[in-house]
Design an enzyme around this catalytic site. Sequence first.
Site, PDB file in Angstrom:
ATOM      1  N   ARG A   1       1.076  -1.377   0.104  1.00 40.46           N
ATOM      2  CA  ARG A   1      -0.245  -0.283   0.039  1.00 40.46           C
ATOM      3  C   ARG A   1       0.709   1.585   0.075  1.00 40.46           C
ATOM      4  NH1 ARG A   1      -3.483  -0.326   5.723  1.00 40.46           N
ATOM      5  NH2 ARG A   1      -4.503   1.333   4.500  1.00 40.46           N
TER       6      ARG A   1
ATOM      7  N   ALA B   1     -12.262  -8.123  14.836  1.00 44.21           N
ATOM      8  CA  ALA B   1     -12.783  -8.565  15.385  1.00 44.21           C
ATOM      9  C   ALA B   1     -13.376  -6.559  16.471  1.00 44.21           C
ATOM     10  CB  ALA B   1     -13.056  -9.471  16.906  1.00 44.21           C
TER      11      ALA B   1
ATOM     12  N   ASP C   1     -12.586  -3.958  15.257  1.00 43.37           N
ATOM     13  CA  ASP C   1     -13.614  -3.466  14.186  1.00 43.37           C
ATOM     14  C   ASP C   1     -15.097  -3.327  14.269  1.00 43.37           C
ATOM     15  OD1 ASP C   1     -11.351  -3.037  13.162  1.00 43.37           O
ATOM     16  OD2 ASP C   1     -11.218  -4.067  11.500  1.00 43.37           O
TER      17      ASP C   1
END
Length: 293
Positions: free
Chosen positions: A90, A242, A244
């Site tokens: 990224r 989880a 989030d």
Amino acid sequence: MVELRQAEADQYRLGYGGDTLNTAIHMARSGHDVAFASALGRDSFSERLRSAWEQEGLDCSTILTDPVRGAGLYAISLDAAGERSFTYWRSDSAARQLFALPGTADLLERVERADMLAFSLISLAILPDAGREALISLAARMKGGGGKVAFDANYRPNLWENAQTAAYWRDKAIAMATHGLPTLEDEELIGGPIDAPSVARHWQGLGCAEVVVKLGSRGCLLPDGEVLAPEAVLSPVDTSGAGDAFNAGYLSARLKGAEPRDAARRGNALAAWVIMRAGAIPPLDSAAPYSSA
């Protein structure tokens, strides 16, 4: 980001994900009017992401377009216990240019009119220093104007040059937050306090009044000092997302007027539903604990 998720030992399935995106989708499913602010390209993968997020109910008009760069890419590998590891590509993604693209001024005006701004340490990690300062300044204006600012210090060591730099930006963000959602494991990794009450005190001391410390399988530490245990579940299928999901369940309930303890129960319930299914954003089913009330 475009997501490659391990399906079999040597096979991966194409999808999408990201910590703030996961929280945004869960909150949209809970009946909130949610806009997702980011940047994508003009490539086919970027268009597929926009379309999928709109189908989930997100307002994507706040996603800017980079004429050169495209979406980031990451892969998730799972071990036998459902724990995940990440590999990222990224460094040249469009999202890194979020505060440097045409349309940024209009985007900032829209965000400042929202009831809540939610971002994470990963949001800061992928930005250059100028972008980080712009995001911190945005959060400061929101908080100063009476808005709510939620911050999750989601620490990924491979996104930072060192833990000290990450801790510096984490602390700047904490000072501009009204709702803090740290995870004890992340705080330990970054070199912070090693127990939940000390984490809460550190965050509150920097100016974040409402802090819920996530403790993984042990539940969470509430703002009043109580530890709320999670719902009992069988062996997790996939722990991706989880935290989030907990964030979304908690913030959704708080925005609807629930007290912190009840909001944390909502967060625990949503996290428990997620980890028993594959993917950070599982398809809706009859057991999904969303509430639009």
